[in-house]
Design a protein around this motif. Structure first.
Motif, short mmCIF file in Angstrom:
data_model
loop_
_atom_site.label_atom_id
_atom_site.label_comp_id
_atom_site.label_asym_id
_atom_site.label_seq_id
_atom_site.Cartn_x
_atom_site.Cartn_y
_atom_site.Cartn_z
N MET A 280 0.85 -1.18 0.00
CA MET A 280 0.00 0.00 0.00
C MET A 280 0.89 1.24 0.00
N SER A 281 0.54 2.22 -0.80
CA SER A 281 1.32 3.45 -0.85
C SER A 281 1.10 4.27 0.42
N THR A 282 2.01 5.17 0.68
CA THR A 282 1.88 6.05 1.84
C THR A 282 0.63 6.91 1.70
N ARG A 283 0.36 7.39 0.50
CA ARG A 283 -0.84 8.19 0.25
C ARG A 283 -2.10 7.41 0.62
N ASP A 284 -2.17 6.15 0.21
CA ASP A 284 -3.32 5.32 0.53
C ASP A 284 -3.44 5.08 2.03
N ALA A 285 -2.31 4.86 2.70
CA ALA A 285 -2.33 4.65 4.15
C ALA A 285 -2.85 5.89 4.87
N ILE A 286 -2.39 7.07 4.44
CA ILE A 286 -2.86 8.33 5.04
C ILE A 286 -4.36 8.48 4.80
N THR A 287 -4.80 8.25 3.58
CA THR A 287 -6.22 8.37 3.24
C THR A 287 -7.06 7.43 4.10
N ASN A 288 -6.66 6.18 4.21
CA ASN A 288 -7.42 5.20 4.99
C ASN A 288 -7.49 5.57 6.46
N LYS A 289 -6.38 6.00 7.03
CA LYS A 289 -6.36 6.35 8.45
C LYS A 289 -7.22 7.58 8.74
N LEU A 290 -7.18 8.57 7.85
CA LEU A 290 -8.00 9.77 8.06
C LEU A 290 -9.48 9.46 7.88
N ARG A 291 -9.82 8.60 6.94
CA ARG A 291 -11.23 8.20 6.77
C ARG A 291 -11.73 7.48 8.03
N GLU A 292 -10.90 6.58 8.53
CA GLU A 292 -11.29 5.82 9.72
C GLU A 292 -11.43 6.71 10.95
N ALA A 293 -10.51 7.64 11.12
CA ALA A 293 -10.48 8.48 12.32
C ALA A 293 -11.54 9.58 12.31
N PHE A 294 -11.86 10.14 11.12
CA PHE A 294 -12.68 11.35 11.08
C PHE A 294 -13.96 11.25 10.26
N SER A 295 -14.22 10.16 9.58
CA SER A 295 -15.41 10.02 8.72
C SER A 295 -15.68 11.32 7.96
N PRO A 296 -14.72 11.74 7.15
CA PRO A 296 -14.85 13.05 6.50
C PRO A 296 -15.92 13.10 5.42
N GLU A 297 -16.49 14.30 5.27
CA GLU A 297 -17.42 14.55 4.16
C GLU A 297 -16.63 14.74 2.87
N SER A 298 -15.40 15.22 3.02
CA SER A 298 -14.53 15.45 1.88
C SER A 298 -13.09 15.20 2.32
N LEU A 299 -12.32 14.54 1.46
CA LEU A 299 -10.92 14.26 1.78
C LEU A 299 -10.12 14.16 0.49
N ASP A 300 -9.01 14.88 0.45
CA ASP A 300 -8.10 14.80 -0.67
C ASP A 300 -6.68 14.80 -0.11
N VAL A 301 -5.92 13.78 -0.44
CA VAL A 301 -4.53 13.67 -0.01
C VAL A 301 -3.67 13.74 -1.27
N VAL A 302 -2.80 14.76 -1.32
CA VAL A 302 -2.00 15.02 -2.51
C VAL A 302 -0.52 14.80 -2.18
N ASP A 303 0.13 13.97 -2.99
CA ASP A 303 1.57 13.75 -2.85
C ASP A 303 2.29 14.88 -3.60
#
Length: 90
Positions: A1-24
Motif C-alpha cells: 500500500m502506498s503512503t498516500r493510501d495509508a494516510i487516506t485510509n487512516k484519516l477516513r477511519e479516524a474522522f469520517s470526512p465529508e470530503s478528503l483529498d490527499v496530494v503527494d
C-alpha cells in the motif's frame, strides 16, 4: 500500500470526512531536505469533517498528527493541512 493510501485510509477511519483529498507533493521538493527517490515524503491534506466542529486550528492539526503518528515518525517528512468543519467549507 502506498503512503498516500495509508494516510487516506487512516484519516477516513479516524474522522469520517465529508470530503478528503490527499496530494503527494514530493515532486515539488526534489533536492530539498527530506526528499527521497520515489517520493512519498511530502503531502498536502484537505479534509472536511464534523469532528473538527468547535476545534481550533491547532487542535485539528494535533488530531490529524495523532491519527498519522506512524507515518510522521517514518516516511513522511512534511504534511500541510487544511482541516475544516462542514459549515466552514466553501
Amino acid at each position: 500500500m502506498s503512503t498516500r493510501d495509508a494516510i487516506t485510509n487512516k484519516l477516513r477511519e479516524a474522522f469520517s470526512p465529508e470530503s478528503l483529498d490527499v496530494v503527494d507533493e514530493s515532486h515539488l521538493h526534489e533536492g530539498h531536505a527530506g526528499h527521497r527517490p520515489g517520493g512519498e515524503t511530502h503531502f498536502r491534506v484537505y479534509i472536511v469533517s464534523p469532528a473538527f466542529k468547535g476545534k481550533s486550528r491547532i487542535e485539528r492539526h494535533r488530531m490529524i498528527y495523532s491519527a498519522l503518528a506512524a507515518e510522521l515518525a517514518g516516511s513522511v517528512h512534511a504534511l500541510a493541512i487544511q482541516a475544516q468543519a462542514p459549515e466552514e467549507a466553501n
